[in-house]
Design a protein around this motif. Structure first.
Motif, mmCIF file in Angstrom:
data_model
loop_
_atom_site.group_PDB
_atom_site.id
_atom_site.type_symbol
_atom_site.label_atom_id
_atom_site.label_comp_id
_atom_site.label_asym_id
_atom_site.label_seq_id
_atom_site.Cartn_x
_atom_site.Cartn_y
_atom_site.Cartn_z
ATOM 1 N N PRO A 56 -70.668 19.679 -13.126
ATOM 2 C CA PRO A 56 -71.450 20.390 -11.896
ATOM 3 C C PRO A 56 -71.786 21.690 -12.147
ATOM 4 O O PRO A 56 -71.298 22.271 -13.212
ATOM 5 C CB PRO A 56 -70.272 20.548 -10.965
ATOM 6 C CG PRO A 56 -68.947 19.768 -11.607
ATOM 7 C CD PRO A 56 -69.384 19.412 -12.843
ATOM 8 N N THR A 57 -73.101 22.020 -11.917
ATOM 9 C CA THR A 57 -73.810 23.326 -12.377
ATOM 10 C C THR A 57 -73.329 24.210 -11.514
ATOM 11 O O THR A 57 -73.008 24.463 -10.353
ATOM 12 C CB THR A 57 -75.441 23.052 -11.975
ATOM 13 O OG1 THR A 57 -75.712 21.831 -12.479
ATOM 14 C CG2 THR A 57 -75.944 23.990 -12.608
ATOM 15 N N THR A 58 -72.996 25.313 -12.254
ATOM 16 C CA THR A 58 -72.527 26.912 -11.716
ATOM 17 C C THR A 58 -73.926 27.505 -11.370
ATOM 18 O O THR A 58 -74.710 27.850 -11.817
ATOM 19 C CB THR A 58 -71.837 27.689 -12.689
ATOM 20 O OG1 THR A 58 -72.591 27.919 -13.693
ATOM 21 C CG2 THR A 58 -70.341 27.023 -12.822
ATOM 22 N N THR A 59 -74.154 27.565 -9.998
ATOM 23 C CA THR A 59 -75.335 28.116 -9.147
ATOM 24 C C THR A 59 -74.966 29.733 -9.063
ATOM 25 O O THR A 59 -74.196 30.010 -8.550
ATOM 26 C CB THR A 59 -75.608 27.275 -8.094
ATOM 27 O OG1 THR A 59 -75.819 26.050 -8.298
ATOM 28 C CG2 THR A 59 -77.001 27.839 -7.484
ATOM 29 N N LYS A 60 -75.823 30.413 -9.670
ATOM 30 C CA LYS A 60 -75.861 31.745 -9.535
ATOM 31 C C LYS A 60 -76.772 32.162 -8.510
ATOM 32 O O LYS A 60 -78.042 31.352 -8.348
ATOM 33 C CB LYS A 60 -75.954 32.617 -10.800
ATOM 34 C CG LYS A 60 -75.167 32.167 -11.994
ATOM 35 C CD LYS A 60 -75.406 32.777 -13.399
ATOM 36 C CE LYS A 60 -74.408 32.284 -14.452
ATOM 37 N NZ LYS A 60 -74.892 32.831 -15.547
ATOM 38 N N PRO A 61 -76.589 33.143 -7.725
ATOM 39 C CA PRO A 61 -77.599 33.466 -6.839
ATOM 40 C C PRO A 61 -79.076 33.942 -7.415
ATOM 41 O O PRO A 61 -80.144 33.921 -6.661
ATOM 42 C CB PRO A 61 -77.141 34.786 -5.938
ATOM 43 C CG PRO A 61 -75.668 35.097 -6.779
ATOM 44 C CD PRO A 61 -75.389 34.118 -7.774
#
Length: 155
Positions: A56-61
């Motif tokens: 899973p990709t860690t989505t940063k703002p």
């Protein structure tokens, strides 16, 4: 074995004919042996293929969400852009603003990433144009968002 039958006058003369039957027999036997042994000699090399898994990709703002559809339309979030040149301009401006924001906070400068989600029917030139525009804008990390295969286990 071959046998020549001729007149008594020719008995002392040399025979000029060659009997090729034994030669053909030997060649056929060698051919059969060759055809049988070749598949035994050729062995299959065992290869360990990579296992398919997705993380899973860690989505940063601050990451840039891009989408490319089958018509080569590029979307920044939900906003449609007018081609790769508009993507380069907007991406460069966004990258500069993020760097300035991080400098103002005194934090370590981490460049945002661009995450591209492309339709399965999109031609490569469309995705390649978006990647090229992002590289020209200064993005160091460009990733692809994809769906894992059905039944795949995520770690």
């Amino acid at each position: 074995m071959g046998m020549t039958v001729g007149t008594e006058a020719e008995e002392g003369a040399m025979m000029a004919e060659i009997n090729t039957t034994p030669l053909v027999d030997v060649m056929l036997v060698l051919l059969i042996i060759f055809l049988i042994t070749v598949p035994v000699v050729i062995q299959v090399v065992p290869v360990q293929l990579p296992k398919v898994s997705s993380v899973p990709t860690t989505t940063k703002p601050e990451n840039v969400p891009l989408s490319v559809d089958a018509n080569c339309d590029i979307f920044w979030g939900l906003t449609r852009l007018d081609g790769p040149e508009a993507l380069r301009e907007r991406g460069g401006a966004y990258l500069l603003a993020e760097v300035e924001k991080q400098k103002a906070r005194g934090a370590k400068i981490e460049l945002p990433e661009a995450h591209i989600r492309a339709d399965a029917n999109t031609e490569y030139r469309c995705v390649g144009g978006a990647i090229f525009a992002l590289q020209r804008a200064g993005y160091q990390k460009i990733g692809f968002i994809s769906e894992p295969p059905v039944g795949a286990v995520t770690r």
